[in-house]
Design a protein around this motif. Structure first.
Motif, PDB file in Angstrom:
ATOM      1  N   ASP A   2       0.808  -1.215   0.000  1.00  0.00           N
ATOM      2  CA  ASP A   2       0.000   0.000   0.000  1.00  0.00           C
ATOM      3  C   ASP A   2       0.841   1.266   0.000  1.00  0.00           C
ATOM      4  OD1 ASP A   2      -2.290  -1.499   0.044  1.00  0.00           O
ATOM      5  OD2 ASP A   2      -2.421  -1.502   2.227  1.00  0.00           O
ATOM      6  N   ASP A   3       2.112   1.158   0.357  1.00  0.00           N
ATOM      7  CA  ASP A   3       2.935   2.349   0.462  1.00  0.00           C
ATOM      8  C   ASP A   3       3.663   2.685  -0.836  1.00  0.00           C
ATOM      9  OD1 ASP A   3       4.251  -0.017   0.872  1.00  0.00           O
ATOM     10  OD2 ASP A   3       5.288   0.611   2.673  1.00  0.00           O
ATOM     11  N   ARG A  16      13.198   5.122  -6.879  1.00  0.00           N
ATOM     12  CA  ARG A  16      12.417   5.058  -8.114  1.00  0.00           C
ATOM     13  C   ARG A  16      12.751   3.711  -8.749  1.00  0.00           C
ATOM     14  NH1 ARG A  16      10.778  10.402  -8.172  1.00  0.00           N
ATOM     15  NH2 ARG A  16      10.303  10.873 -10.349  1.00  0.00           N
ATOM     16  N   ALA A  51      -2.700   1.313  -8.731  1.00  0.00           N
ATOM     17  CA  ALA A  51      -2.697   2.773  -8.625  1.00  0.00           C
ATOM     18  C   ALA A  51      -2.947   3.416  -9.992  1.00  0.00           C
ATOM     19  CB  ALA A  51      -1.373   3.261  -8.039  1.00  0.00           C
ATOM     20  N   TYR A 110       3.955   6.960 -15.391  1.00  0.00           N
ATOM     21  CA  TYR A 110       4.286   7.226 -13.999  1.00  0.00           C
ATOM     22  C   TYR A 110       5.556   6.470 -13.608  1.00  0.00           C
ATOM     23  CZ  TYR A 110      -0.686   8.442 -13.892  1.00  0.00           C
ATOM     24  OH  TYR A 110      -1.920   8.986 -14.156  1.00  0.00           O
ATOM     25  N   PRO A 116       8.537   4.064  -0.413  1.00  0.00           N
ATOM     26  CA  PRO A 116       8.466   5.030   0.692  1.00  0.00           C
ATOM     27  C   PRO A 116       9.784   5.769   0.936  1.00  0.00           C
ATOM     28  CG  PRO A 116       7.352   3.027   1.313  1.00  0.00           C
ATOM     29  CD  PRO A 116       8.023   2.753  -0.007  1.00  0.00           C
ATOM     30  N   ALA A 126       1.519  -0.930  -8.274  1.00  0.00           N
ATOM     31  CA  ALA A 126       1.624   0.170  -9.235  1.00  0.00           C
ATOM     32  C   ALA A 126       0.507   0.099 -10.266  1.00  0.00           C
ATOM     33  CB  ALA A 126       2.987   0.144  -9.912  1.00  0.00           C
ATOM     34  N   ARG A 181       3.906   4.426  -4.319  1.00  0.00           N
ATOM     35  CA  ARG A 181       3.265   5.578  -4.962  1.00  0.00           C
ATOM     36  C   ARG A 181       3.622   5.585  -6.443  1.00  0.00           C
ATOM     37  NH1 ARG A 181       5.587  10.477  -3.848  1.00  0.00           N
ATOM     38  NH2 ARG A 181       7.519   9.503  -3.202  1.00  0.00           N
ATOM     39  N   ILE A 182       2.778   6.233  -7.219  1.00  0.00           N
ATOM     40  CA  ILE A 182       3.138   6.524  -8.600  1.00  0.00           C
ATOM     41  C   ILE A 182       3.127   8.042  -8.748  1.00  0.00           C
ATOM     42  CG2 ILE A 182       2.386   4.311  -9.557  1.00  0.00           C
ATOM     43  CD1 ILE A 182      -0.155   5.742 -10.581  1.00  0.00           C
ATOM     44  N   VAL A 183       4.136   8.555  -9.421  1.00  0.00           N
ATOM     45  CA  VAL A 183       4.248   9.992  -9.669  1.00  0.00           C
ATOM     46  C   VAL A 183       4.461  10.196 -11.165  1.00  0.00           C
ATOM     47  CG1 VAL A 183       5.134  10.485  -7.351  1.00  0.00           C
ATOM     48  CG2 VAL A 183       6.737  10.068  -9.233  1.00  0.00           C
TER      49      VAL A 183
END
Length: 168
Positions: free
Chosen positions: A2-3, A66, A105, A57, A62, A102, A5-7
């Motif tokens: 759950d931790d 990358r 998300a 993305y 966390p 990923a 992220r996609i940016v």
């Protein structure tokens, strides 16, 4: 995971894309590209984050590492506009559920855009890991298919589909 992220992808992610160009990562998608192709792809990915319907993305842990890419882009499939989705994770981080997190998300991001009902993924029939990601992310296997990827090469793939409206 759950931790995870996609940016949005940026031009500063070229080093990550060069790392993802490794033979073991690109084995099922035509093999490594030339550095010129990687630089051009990085520019396309960064532009996708700024304009147009497609999005790429970076998969971020966390601690800020990358470790991969995920995205969705439009394609015509059997007479309809759909999202196509693809992803890659650096070999040192594979097998930890990062790709599935990923993808989930990125599915949420595609769903929020309310553009297309369906998202498809077309992993090679021989890519057990990516087919497992599709299954774990809730995609439905429609069966084997063939399409040209990379250009000039017929890829034997599975067609996985997910309904972004929550229906079937």
């Amino acid at each position: 995971m759950d931790d995870v992220r996609i940016v949005p992808w940026s031009t500063a992610d070229l080093d990550l894309l060069r790392q993802l160009n490794a033979p073991e990562v690109r084995d099922h998608t035509g093999g490594p590209e030339t550095d010129e192709q990687v630089v051009a792809r990085n520019d396309r990915y960064a532009r996708m984050s700024d304009t147009g319907p497609s999005r790429m993305y970076v998969v971020v842990l966390p601690d800020g590492s990358r470790v991969g890419s995920v995205g969705h882009w439009e394609r015509e499939w059997h007479g309809a506009q759909v999202w196509e989705m693809g992803w890659a994770v650096l070999p040192a981080y594979q097998g930890r559920g990062l790709a599935t997190a990923a993808v989930l998300a990125a599915v949420d991001a595609a769903r929020a855009r309310r553009t297309h009902r369906w998202v498809h993924a077309y992993p090679s029939v021989d890519n057990a890991a990516s087919n497992a990601v599709c299954r774990k992310a809730g995609f439905t296997l429609l069966g084997p298919t063939e399409f040209e990827y990379p250009p000039g090469r017929i890829m034997h793939s599975n067609d996985w589909r997910l309904d972004l409206t929550g229906g079937h």
